[in-house]
Motif scaffolding. Structure first.
Motif: not given
Lengths: 79, 279
Positions: B16-20
């Motif tokens: 959960g540290k990077r978004r699409t």
């Protein structure tokens, strides 16, 4: 007698949500509302204010493009 | 983060540290969710082996769909995704090859590759994400843009009639052709499951929304959920493909015929048994 909902909480991730509001518009029982809390993307986060209305259809989880929504269900022991 | 999706994502995405990298409300993220759910259901039902899954993509917004997944991903040249996928399928005939491609990638720049891959009936599965224009480069006109639609390169309306990918595939003899829209979640997941279990060439066209360019210019609505409602309004369920004022959706073709890799490997084995080859 009214059926008791087993959905206890709908969690919206503060970092992942991008604020497209598909969940707000597509929920058939209007569980979500746009809150005044600002998320990490710079948008107003949607918030599940009326969880008692939820019919557990899973539309919000299916349609969320950023996988930010998690439906937290109870074990089904109550009711 | 959704725990079902989380099991199938790579390290930073899973934490959960990077978004699409898609725009807010893009249909590509929804299609990736459907794909993951289809694989999850197949694994729970009949032990689908996802260790042999190879994903090939072209260039464009749709090329970024499988990037968060933890499977083997190949980024090919623009429009050449099908050629690379054919190579993978020929070298490893027991593998499962899925191609994610956009409408500009597959129909305009890679149009010749699409035609000849369908003609050979290579056993690869194509998920065509159709958002009716070139989304990544700024909303230029694509082969699937409807007539008289306004885009950045056609400010007075599009003069060209659109291309129907499903009709093209059916006429060339593709063995599985279906078209669905993003708001129909159950049908999309069911279709992806059928596609993954299919033997020959399969094409699933998925009409997806691009709120930033398609929504503002082609349709005139910029709210993602309203574009989803608009898609449900302009589509009709039928068994004959057509792409005009009303777009028909549904499963058009589903049958089986000998695939390219089976014929190719039978020739290779026959030549080896005869002994008249030079190693």
């Amino acid at each position: 007698m009214r059926r008791r909902s087993i959905v206890v909480k709908i969690d919206v991730d503060k970092y992942l949500c991008k604020g497209c509001y598909i969940c707000v518009d597509k929920c058939p029982t209007k569980v979500f509302e746009v809150s005044s809390v600002i998320g990490d993307y710079g948008i107003f986060l949607p918030e599940a204010r009326h969880v008692d209305r939820c019919v557990d259809c899973g539309i919000c989880e299916l349609y969320c493009p950023d996988y930010a929504i998690t439906i937290i269900r109870s074990g089904g022991n109550e009711a | 983060m959704n725990p079902l999706i989380q099991n199938y994502l790579r390290s930073e995405y899973a934490q959960g540290k990077r978004r699409t990298i898609f725009c807010p409300g893009c249909g590509n993220g929804i299609i990736l969710g459907y794909f993951v759910r289809a694989i999850d259901e197949l694994k729970r039902e009949d032990g689908f082996d996802d260790s042999k899954l190879y994903i090939v993509t072209g260039i464009g917004c749709s090329g970024n769909i499988p990037v968060p997944l933890k499977y083997n991903i190949i980024r090919a040249l623009h429009g050449r995704a099908l050629s690379v996928a054919t190579g993978v399928k020929l070298v490893r005939p027991d593998s499962e090859v899925v191609v994610f491609a956009g409408d500009g990638d597959l129909l305009s720049i890679g149009g010749n590759h699409l035609i000849h891959t369908i003609r050979r009936n290579v056993g690869i599965k194509v998920i065509l994400v159709n958002n009716m224009l070139y989304g990544m480069t700024g909303g230029q006109v694509a082969p699937t843009t409807p007539m008289e639609a306004i885009t950045h390169t056609t400010p007075y309306g599009n003069p060209e009639p659109p291309l129907d990918a499903c009709k093209l595939a059916v006429s060339l003899g593709a063995t599985y052709v279906a078209r669905w829209v993003v708001p129909l979640a159950k049908q999309c997941i069911q279709s992806i499951k059928e596609l993954l279990l299919h033997r020959g060439f399969g094409l699933l066209e998925c009409l997806s929304q691009c709120p930033v360019y398609q929504g503002r210019y082609v349709i005139g609505i910029d709210r993602p959920s309203k574009i989803m409602d608009y898609y449900l309004k302009i589509t009709v369920v039928s068994d004959k493909p057509s792409y005009g004022d009303k777009i028909t959706i549904g499963k058009f073709v589903d049958y089986e015929r000998p695939t390219y890799e089976e014929i190719m490997w039978s020739i290779v084995n026959k030549a080896r048994e005869g002994g008249n080859y030079e190693a």
